[in-house]
Design a protein around this motif. Structure first.
Motif, PDB file in Angstrom:
ATOM      1  N   ALA A   1       0.830  -1.207   0.000  1.00  0.00           N
ATOM      2  CA  ALA A   1       0.000   0.000   0.000  1.00  0.00           C
ATOM      3  C   ALA A   1       0.861   1.252   0.000  1.00  0.00           C
ATOM      4  N   GLU A   2       1.953   1.219   0.723  1.00  0.00           N
ATOM      5  CA  GLU A   2       2.844   2.376   0.759  1.00  0.00           C
ATOM      6  C   GLU A   2       3.387   2.686  -0.629  1.00  0.00           C
ATOM      7  N   ARG A   3       3.791   1.662  -1.343  1.00  0.00           N
ATOM      8  CA  ARG A   3       4.274   1.876  -2.703  1.00  0.00           C
ATOM      9  C   ARG A   3       3.174   2.490  -3.578  1.00  0.00           C
ATOM     10  N   PHE A   4       1.963   1.975  -3.435  1.00  0.00           N
ATOM     11  CA  PHE A   4       0.840   2.513  -4.212  1.00  0.00           C
ATOM     12  C   PHE A   4       0.616   3.985  -3.900  1.00  0.00           C
ATOM     13  N   VAL A   5       0.643   4.344  -2.633  1.00  0.00           N
ATOM     14  CA  VAL A   5       0.406   5.736  -2.236  1.00  0.00           C
ATOM     15  C   VAL A   5       1.490   6.651  -2.782  1.00  0.00           C
ATOM     16  N   TRP A   6       2.743   6.245  -2.661  1.00  0.00           N
ATOM     17  CA  TRP A   6       3.819   7.111  -3.141  1.00  0.00           C
ATOM     18  C   TRP A   6       3.783   7.272  -4.663  1.00  0.00           C
ATOM     19  N   LEU A   7       3.302   6.260  -5.369  1.00  0.00           N
ATOM     20  CA  LEU A   7       3.267   6.330  -6.824  1.00  0.00           C
ATOM     21  C   LEU A   7       2.050   7.070  -7.371  1.00  0.00           C
ATOM     22  N   THR A   8       0.952   7.119  -6.615  1.00  0.00           N
ATOM     23  CA  THR A   8      -0.297   7.599  -7.204  1.00  0.00           C
ATOM     24  C   THR A   8      -0.992   8.708  -6.429  1.00  0.00           C
ATOM     25  N   ALA A   9      -0.747   8.860  -5.151  1.00  0.00           N
ATOM     26  CA  ALA A   9      -1.573   9.726  -4.314  1.00  0.00           C
ATOM     27  C   ALA A   9      -1.190  11.201  -4.433  1.00  0.00           C
ATOM     28  N   ARG A  10      -2.154  12.036  -4.064  1.00  0.00           N
ATOM     29  CA  ARG A  10      -1.885  13.460  -3.915  1.00  0.00           C
ATOM     30  C   ARG A  10      -1.000  13.687  -2.697  1.00  0.00           C
ATOM     31  N   VAL A  11      -0.446  14.906  -2.589  1.00  0.00           N
ATOM     32  CA  VAL A  11       0.392  15.226  -1.439  1.00  0.00           C
ATOM     33  C   VAL A  11      -0.382  15.021  -0.137  1.00  0.00           C
ATOM     34  N   LEU A  12      -1.647  15.406  -0.099  1.00  0.00           N
ATOM     35  CA  LEU A  12      -2.438  15.281   1.120  1.00  0.00           C
ATOM     36  C   LEU A  12      -2.490  13.835   1.592  1.00  0.00           C
ATOM     37  N   GLU A  13      -2.797  12.913   0.689  1.00  0.00           N
ATOM     38  CA  GLU A  13      -2.883  11.507   1.101  1.00  0.00           C
ATOM     39  C   GLU A  13      -1.508  10.918   1.419  1.00  0.00           C
ATOM     40  N   GLN A  14      -0.477  11.395   0.737  1.00  0.00           N
ATOM     41  CA  GLN A  14       0.868  10.940   1.098  1.00  0.00           C
ATOM     42  C   GLN A  14       1.210  11.364   2.521  1.00  0.00           C
ATOM     43  N   ARG A  15       0.877  12.600   2.867  1.00  0.00           N
ATOM     44  CA  ARG A  15       1.129  13.083   4.233  1.00  0.00           C
ATOM     45  C   ARG A  15       0.279  12.327   5.252  1.00  0.00           C
ATOM     46  N   LEU A  16      -0.978  12.016   4.880  1.00  0.00           N
ATOM     47  CA  LEU A  16      -1.841  11.247   5.782  1.00  0.00           C
ATOM     48  C   LEU A  16      -1.291   9.852   6.016  1.00  0.00           C
ATOM     49  N   PHE A  17      -0.843   9.219   4.954  1.00  0.00           N
ATOM     50  CA  PHE A  17      -0.262   7.886   5.109  1.00  0.00           C
ATOM     51  C   PHE A  17       0.931   7.945   6.049  1.00  0.00           C
ATOM     52  N   ALA A  18       1.800   8.915   5.836  1.00  0.00           N
ATOM     53  CA  ALA A  18       2.980   9.048   6.691  1.00  0.00           C
ATOM     54  C   ALA A  18       2.583   9.280   8.147  1.00  0.00           C
TER      55      ALA A  18
END
Length: 301
Positions: free
Chosen positions: A22-39
């Protein structure tokens, strides 16, 4: 906080484990907001970068727009965008009275005389919303999250009464109404009344077959599973289901992760069909929410 350098984007073989994929998916596809949320949720990231990213979606009227809810394009403020903003602020512990003041001002300006927020019409891509009668599905999540964070505003008194009456009068509910009602009931101030309403709502969900108790079986009228209503073990909706029903539901949620590491997107009622970009952005949100549900039940490894 995780750095993108720590997540190789072109590994020789796909990462193993639900979280790593899931982390790989988020870093490859997500907006900055969702990347920050995941982190923030899964890599000890701070709350401030999430709030900073969310600020880009805020308008001068106190509401939020700019496709914060990806299916609804255009810059204008909409209740759905604003409810999503409250969800983000709550998720990072930043939904306090100061931050909610502008939100409540906007919600007051678009609510009905009863304090209810209008449902969003299907022609919002031009930047404006169709004003429709007050909607429980639109109102209850915002009201519930504000109560959860002990925010008080004059609009909340009317909106709370609307939600309470709407929930207690539900007879032929739709899944979206039920899920919104659960957010409200989980945090409504009158706990005795909320628990009684939740018990009645649970009986309705089972009677009307608004949940698939056996994800591999048939004979239900909805694609919703127990975890769609009971997002955490602490939710009032958790009492609607047996341990076995919840375990099967979580098994199905875990199995829904796709080969690219993300979870599928689900379109909420009234939203237009996904554009390609909206689909990908919504999948990132769905992925984070799926991981949070699995983590809440101790199922994320």
């Amino acid at each position: 906080m995780a750095d993108i350098a720590a997540v190789p984007l072109t590994p020789a073989s796909p990462p193993r484990g639900a979280l790593a994929r899931a982390e790989r998916f988020v870093w490859l596809t997500a907006r900055v907001l969702e990347q920050r949320l995941f982190a923030h949720h899964f890599r000890d990231g701070a709350a401030v970068p999430v709030e900073t990213a969310l600020e880009a979606y805020r308008n001068d009227d106190g509401g939020y727009g700019h496709a914060l809810e990806p299916a609804l394009r255009g810059p204008g403020s909409l209740p759905a965008h604003t409810a999503r903003a409250l969800h983000v602020l709550d998720a990072v512990g930043r939904c306090d009275a100061r931050r909610a003041e502008g939100v409540c001002r906007y919600l007051t300006s678009v609510s009905t005389a009863e304090g209810a927020l209008p449902a969003v019409g299907t022609h919002v891509n031009g930047g404006g919303a169709a004003r429709l009668p007050g909607s429980l599905a639109a109102t209850a999540p915002a009201v519930g999250l504000l109560h959860r964070n002990e925010v008080w505003h004059p609009w909340l008194f009317r909106a709370t009464d609307f939600c309470r009456q709407a929930v207690e009068s539900l007879e032929a509910a739709r899944p979206g109404d039920v899920k919104a009602a659960v957010v409200f009931l989980d945090h409504a101030p009158d706990r005795v009344r909320a628990e009684a309403a939740a018990e009645r709502l649970g009986r309705l969900v089972r009677r009307e077959r608004l949940v698939a108790l056996d994800p591999d079986g048939s004979g239900h009228a909805s694609g919703e599973l127990p975890h769609d209503y009971a997002r955490t073990p602490e939710s009032l909706a958790r009492a609607w289901f047996t341990d076995a029903e919840v375990e099967r539901s979580l098994d199905a949620l875990a199995a829904a992760q796709r080969d690219d590491g993300g979870w599928p997107a689900r379109r909420f009622p009234g939203a237009p069909e996904f554009t390609p970009s909206a689909l990908l952005e919504t999948r990132s949100i769905a992925t984070i929410e799926a991981l949070r549900t699995l983590a809440a039940y101790g199922r994320l490894v």
